[in-house]
Design a protein around this motif. Structure first.
Motif, PDB file in Angstrom:
ATOM      1  N   ALA A  32       0.835  -1.207   0.000  1.00  0.00           N
ATOM      2  CA  ALA A  32       0.000   0.000   0.000  1.00  0.00           C
ATOM      3  C   ALA A  32       0.868   1.255   0.000  1.00  0.00           C
ATOM      4  CB  ALA A  32      -0.921  -0.006   1.215  1.00  0.00           C
ATOM      5  N   ALA A  33       1.979   1.211   0.746  1.00  0.00           N
ATOM      6  CA  ALA A  33       2.909   2.347   0.741  1.00  0.00           C
ATOM      7  C   ALA A  33       3.553   2.511  -0.647  1.00  0.00           C
ATOM      8  CB  ALA A  33       3.981   2.151   1.808  1.00  0.00           C
ATOM      9  N   CYS A  34       3.827   1.401  -1.309  1.00  0.00           N
ATOM     10  CA  CYS A  34       4.356   1.466  -2.678  1.00  0.00           C
ATOM     11  C   CYS A  34       3.322   2.093  -3.612  1.00  0.00           C
ATOM     12  CB  CYS A  34       4.720   0.064  -3.167  1.00  0.00           C
ATOM     13  SG  CYS A  34       6.093  -0.726  -2.274  1.00  0.00           S
ATOM     14  N   ALA A  35       2.052   1.787  -3.380  1.00  0.00           N
ATOM     15  CA  ALA A  35       0.981   2.393  -4.178  1.00  0.00           C
ATOM     16  C   ALA A  35       0.923   3.898  -3.925  1.00  0.00           C
ATOM     17  CB  ALA A  35      -0.352   1.743  -3.844  1.00  0.00           C
ATOM     18  N   ASP A  54       3.489   5.749  -3.327  1.00  0.00           N
ATOM     19  CA  ASP A  54       4.570   6.298  -4.160  1.00  0.00           C
ATOM     20  C   ASP A  54       4.091   6.553  -5.584  1.00  0.00           C
ATOM     21  OD1 ASP A  54       6.361   6.179  -2.045  1.00  0.00           O
ATOM     22  OD2 ASP A  54       7.186   4.239  -2.640  1.00  0.00           O
ATOM     23  N   ALA A  55       3.198   5.686  -6.045  1.00  0.00           N
ATOM     24  CA  ALA A  55       2.690   5.801  -7.412  1.00  0.00           C
ATOM     25  C   ALA A  55       1.453   6.692  -7.503  1.00  0.00           C
ATOM     26  CB  ALA A  55       2.364   4.407  -7.952  1.00  0.00           C
ATOM     27  N   GLY A  56       1.036   7.283  -6.366  1.00  0.00           N
ATOM     28  CA  GLY A  56      -0.154   8.126  -6.371  1.00  0.00           C
ATOM     29  C   GLY A  56      -1.448   7.346  -6.470  1.00  0.00           C
ATOM     30  N   LYS A  57      -1.430   6.070  -6.053  1.00  0.00           N
ATOM     31  CA  LYS A  57      -2.603   5.203  -6.196  1.00  0.00           C
ATOM     32  C   LYS A  57      -3.038   4.585  -4.866  1.00  0.00           C
ATOM     33  CE  LYS A  57      -2.501   5.401 -10.811  1.00  0.00           C
ATOM     34  NZ  LYS A  57      -3.615   5.929 -11.630  1.00  0.00           N
ATOM     35  N   PHE A  58      -2.661   5.203  -3.754  1.00  0.00           N
ATOM     36  CA  PHE A  58      -2.966   4.599  -2.459  1.00  0.00           C
ATOM     37  C   PHE A  58      -4.464   4.423  -2.212  1.00  0.00           C
ATOM     38  CE2 PHE A  58      -4.201   5.137   1.986  1.00  0.00           C
ATOM     39  CZ  PHE A  58      -3.579   4.048   2.572  1.00  0.00           C
ATOM     40  N   PRO A  59      -5.305   5.446  -2.397  1.00  0.00           N
ATOM     41  CA  PRO A  59      -6.728   5.253  -2.069  1.00  0.00           C
ATOM     42  C   PRO A  59      -7.364   4.084  -2.811  1.00  0.00           C
ATOM     43  CG  PRO A  59      -6.247   7.582  -2.425  1.00  0.00           C
ATOM     44  CD  PRO A  59      -5.047   6.823  -2.882  1.00  0.00           C
ATOM     45  N   GLN A  60      -7.055   3.965  -4.098  1.00  0.00           N
ATOM     46  CA  GLN A  60      -7.648   2.894  -4.895  1.00  0.00           C
ATOM     47  C   GLN A  60      -7.138   1.516  -4.451  1.00  0.00           C
ATOM     48  OE1 GLN A  60      -6.080   5.686  -5.904  1.00  0.00           O
ATOM     49  NE2 GLN A  60      -6.726   6.305  -7.984  1.00  0.00           N
ATOM     50  N   TYR A  61      -5.825   1.420  -4.245  1.00  0.00           N
ATOM     51  CA  TYR A  61      -5.247   0.119  -3.868  1.00  0.00           C
ATOM     52  C   TYR A  61      -5.653  -0.247  -2.446  1.00  0.00           C
ATOM     53  CZ  TYR A  61      -1.781  -3.650  -3.668  1.00  0.00           C
ATOM     54  OH  TYR A  61      -1.164  -4.871  -3.558  1.00  0.00           O
ATOM     55  N   HIS A  62      -5.704   0.721  -1.563  1.00  0.00           N
ATOM     56  CA  HIS A  62      -6.176   0.508  -0.192  1.00  0.00           C
ATOM     57  C   HIS A  62      -7.560  -0.136  -0.201  1.00  0.00           C
ATOM     58  CE1 HIS A  62      -8.737   2.111   3.092  1.00  0.00           C
ATOM     59  NE2 HIS A  62      -7.707   1.866   3.879  1.00  0.00           N
ATOM     60  N   ASP A  63      -8.453   0.412  -1.021  1.00  0.00           N
ATOM     61  CA  ASP A  63      -9.812  -0.138  -1.096  1.00  0.00           C
ATOM     62  C   ASP A  63      -9.813  -1.542  -1.689  1.00  0.00           C
ATOM     63  OD1 ASP A  63     -10.641   2.238  -0.027  1.00  0.00           O
ATOM     64  OD2 ASP A  63     -11.564   3.008  -1.871  1.00  0.00           O
ATOM     65  N   VAL A  64      -8.988  -1.763  -2.704  1.00  0.00           N
ATOM     66  CA  VAL A  64      -8.921  -3.083  -3.335  1.00  0.00           C
ATOM     67  C   VAL A  64      -8.448  -4.141  -2.335  1.00  0.00           C
ATOM     68  CG1 VAL A  64      -7.596  -4.467  -5.001  1.00  0.00           C
ATOM     69  CG2 VAL A  64      -8.656  -2.327  -5.725  1.00  0.00           C
ATOM     70  N   LEU A  65      -7.455  -3.811  -1.521  1.00  0.00           N
ATOM     71  CA  LEU A  65      -6.951  -4.774  -0.536  1.00  0.00           C
ATOM     72  C   LEU A  65      -8.029  -5.162   0.470  1.00  0.00           C
ATOM     73  CD1 LEU A  65      -3.318  -3.512   0.239  1.00  0.00           C
ATOM     74  CD2 LEU A  65      -4.007  -5.457  -1.170  1.00  0.00           C
ATOM     75  N   PHE A  66      -8.817  -4.208   0.933  1.00  0.00           N
ATOM     76  CA  PHE A  66      -9.875  -4.554   1.887  1.00  0.00           C
ATOM     77  C   PHE A  66     -11.033  -5.274   1.199  1.00  0.00           C
ATOM     78  CE2 PHE A  66      -7.962  -1.458   4.892  1.00  0.00           C
ATOM     79  CZ  PHE A  66      -7.852  -2.328   5.971  1.00  0.00           C
ATOM     80  N   GLN A  67     -11.345  -4.891  -0.015  1.00  0.00           N
ATOM     81  CA  GLN A  67     -12.428  -5.560  -0.741  1.00  0.00           C
ATOM     82  C   GLN A  67     -12.092  -7.015  -1.040  1.00  0.00           C
ATOM     83  OE1 GLN A  67     -12.609  -2.799  -3.966  1.00  0.00           O
ATOM     84  NE2 GLN A  67     -14.202  -1.541  -3.017  1.00  0.00           N
ATOM     85  N   ASN A  68     -10.808  -7.340  -1.148  1.00  0.00           N
ATOM     86  CA  ASN A  68     -10.373  -8.701  -1.478  1.00  0.00           C
ATOM     87  C   ASN A  68      -9.677  -9.377  -0.297  1.00  0.00           C
ATOM     88  OD1 ASN A  68     -10.680  -9.063  -4.680  1.00  0.00           O
ATOM     89  ND2 ASN A  68     -10.124  -6.940  -4.240  1.00  0.00           N
ATOM     90  N   GLN A  69      -9.917  -8.892   0.904  1.00  0.00           N
ATOM     91  CA  GLN A  69      -9.245  -9.427   2.091  1.00  0.00           C
ATOM     92  C   GLN A  69      -9.524 -10.921   2.265  1.00  0.00           C
ATOM     93  OE1 GLN A  69     -10.630  -8.966   6.349  1.00  0.00           O
ATOM     94  NE2 GLN A  69      -9.048  -7.391   6.343  1.00  0.00           N
ATOM     95  N   ALA A  93       8.354  -0.205 -11.413  1.00  0.00           N
ATOM     96  CA  ALA A  93       8.748   0.470 -10.172  1.00  0.00           C
ATOM     97  C   ALA A  93       7.929  -0.046  -8.988  1.00  0.00           C
ATOM     98  CB  ALA A  93       8.562   1.981 -10.314  1.00  0.00           C
ATOM     99  N   PHE A  94       6.634  -0.219  -9.189  1.00  0.00           N
ATOM    100  CA  PHE A  94       5.782  -0.737  -8.118  1.00  0.00           C
ATOM    101  C   PHE A  94       6.179  -2.173  -7.774  1.00  0.00           C
ATOM    102  CE2 PHE A  94       2.011  -3.198  -6.879  1.00  0.00           C
ATOM    103  CZ  PHE A  94       1.646  -2.520  -5.723  1.00  0.00           C
ATOM    104  N   ARG A  95       6.410  -2.983  -8.776  1.00  0.00           N
ATOM    105  CA  ARG A  95       6.797  -4.369  -8.534  1.00  0.00           C
ATOM    106  C   ARG A  95       8.097  -4.455  -7.752  1.00  0.00           C
ATOM    107  NH1 ARG A  95       4.875  -8.801 -11.350  1.00  0.00           N
ATOM    108  NH2 ARG A  95       2.871  -8.408 -12.361  1.00  0.00           N
ATOM    109  N   ALA A  96       9.071  -3.632  -8.122  1.00  0.00           N
ATOM    110  CA  ALA A  96      10.353  -3.640  -7.411  1.00  0.00           C
ATOM    111  C   ALA A  96      10.161  -3.217  -5.960  1.00  0.00           C
ATOM    112  CB  ALA A  96      11.339  -2.715  -8.112  1.00  0.00           C
ATOM    113  N   CYS A  97       9.316  -2.224  -5.734  1.00  0.00           N
ATOM    114  CA  CYS A  97       9.050  -1.741  -4.374  1.00  0.00           C
ATOM    115  C   CYS A  97       8.428  -2.839  -3.524  1.00  0.00           C
ATOM    116  CB  CYS A  97       8.138  -0.518  -4.451  1.00  0.00           C
ATOM    117  SG  CYS A  97       7.765   0.250  -2.860  1.00  0.00           S
ATOM    118  N   VAL A  98       7.492  -3.579  -4.100  1.00  0.00           N
ATOM    119  CA  VAL A  98       6.831  -4.670  -3.376  1.00  0.00           C
ATOM    120  C   VAL A  98       7.809  -5.810  -3.110  1.00  0.00           C
ATOM    121  CG1 VAL A  98       5.053  -6.452  -3.531  1.00  0.00           C
ATOM    122  CG2 VAL A  98       4.525  -4.109  -4.238  1.00  0.00           C
ATOM    123  N   GLU A  99       8.524  -6.225  -4.132  1.00  0.00           N
ATOM    124  CA  GLU A  99       9.439  -7.366  -3.997  1.00  0.00           C
ATOM    125  C   GLU A  99      10.588  -7.058  -3.036  1.00  0.00           C
ATOM    126  OE1 GLU A  99       8.988 -10.256  -5.073  1.00  0.00           O
ATOM    127  OE2 GLU A  99       7.667 -10.188  -6.820  1.00  0.00           O
TER     128      GLU A  99
END
Length: 337
Positions: A164-167, A169-184, A212-218
């Motif tokens: 989520a922190a990597c998201a 960085d990409a300016g996509k935190f709100p969307q990814y945050h919601d996706v993670l909880f929706q698919n918990q 860049a996002f993939r590298a941040c996550v990995e």
């Protein structure tokens, strides 16, 4: 008559020889038995020592495996430097903020991507929170913690928060945050401990799945930052996740008067109106004339531009916006459409 010749007692000699042979044979048998017993003792000692060595090695392997697993499940990512995500806010950048900085009300949320109660909060309040953010009335500071990793084992809380922190960085935190909880996944399923799953879900957010996002996550770029957030959560002695505060007040503490999305909306709107009313009052006071004609205004209350008029149009109670004494309670109610 010739003399009698007495022959030696051959029988006696043979008996003596036989006795000597029997003694030697007995000694030899005894010696052989002793040697065999010594050999058996040596074999027993060898077996005991071998079994002990195998046991020690086996125990060491088990201890090592347990330690490795504990290291993984309790890992807060403190091995590397603390790298805060882009735009993180607050002292030492502990939070990711959504909404407009100028919003009157601040919602502070401590949550864990593996926490079922956090999902319930998000599912119930998501629409209301986003609407209030869009109107410029509310900003939200998210603090990401790893409570479930510590309770259940695994690394899904940590890796989910890092992703989520990597998201962010990409300016996509709100969307990814919601996706993670929706698919918990279920609380006992450490699915978010697998980077492949986190990357798969990134595909649901347009423009997020980049090298860049993939590298941040990995690489676990923000693991240490997440660990620091968990330390702050522990130091704050919060009762659990989610911990939700509106302008510093815990709004989930009183189960007798549970919060609802509608109540949250009303409190935030009241706070905004209170702030707006205070601004109008201040502006009216600045424009008031010190002349005698205008000074008569307060006594009559008829001049809308006078301080008395301003006070009359903005009651004192809403200036607090209700945010200082919010309704308290746990997750409940239905999302606003």
């Amino acid at each position: 008559m010739p003399p009698c010749f007495v022959w030696p007692n051959v029988s006696e000699k043979n008996d003596g020889a036989n006795r000597d042979a029997t003694k030697r044979s007995a000694r030899e048998r005894l010696q052989e038995e002793r040697e065999r017993e010594k050999a058996r003792d040596r074999r027993r000692r060898t077996l005991v020592v071998s079994a002990a060595v195998v046991g020690v090695l086996g125990l060491a392997a088990v201890v090592g495996l347990i330690a490795a697993n504990q290291g993984k499940s309790g890992d807060t990512g403190k091995a590397g430097p603390v790298v805060a995500p882009s735009g993180a806010t607050g002292k030492d950048a502990p939070a990711i903020r959504t909404g407009k900085d100028g919003a009157r009300s601040t919602l502070t949320v401590w949550e864990d991507f593996r926490c079922p109660a956090c999902k319930a909060f998000e599912d119930n309040y998501r629409t209301t929170v986003h609407d209030l953010e869009a109107k410029g009335l509310l900003k939200v500071d998210y603090h990401l913690v790893t409570l479930i990793d510590g309770n259940m084992g695994g690394t899904g809380s940590l890796k989910g928060a890092n992703a989520a922190a990597c998201a962010q960085d990409a300016g996509k935190f709100p969307q990814y945050h919601d996706v993670l909880f929706q698919n918990q996944p279920p609380e006992t399923d450490d699915a978010y401990g697998k980077n492949a799953r986190l990357l798969e879900l990134a595909g649901k957010v347009e423009g997020l799945d980049t090298p860049a996002f993939r590298a941040c996550v990995e690489d676990g770029t923000h693991n240490s930052w997440v660990g620091k957030s968990q330390d702050a959560f522990r130091a704050g002695k919060f009762r659990g996740t989610p911990t939700v505060q509106l302008d510093g007040k815990d709004i989930f503490a009183d189960q007798a008067n549970p919060l609802t999305p509608q109540k949250l909306k009303e409190q935030v709107e009241a706070a905004a109106k209170g702030a707006s009313g205070a601004g109008v009052q201040k502006g009216a006071e600045g424009k008031a004339s010190p002349s005698a004609g205008s000074s008569a205004g307060p006594s009559s209350g008829s001049s809308p531009g006078s301080p008395a008029g301003a006070k009359g149009s903005s009651p004192a109670a809403p200036t607090d916006g209700g945010s200082r004494t919010p309704a308290k309670g746990g997750p409940g109610g239905t999302p606003q459409g």
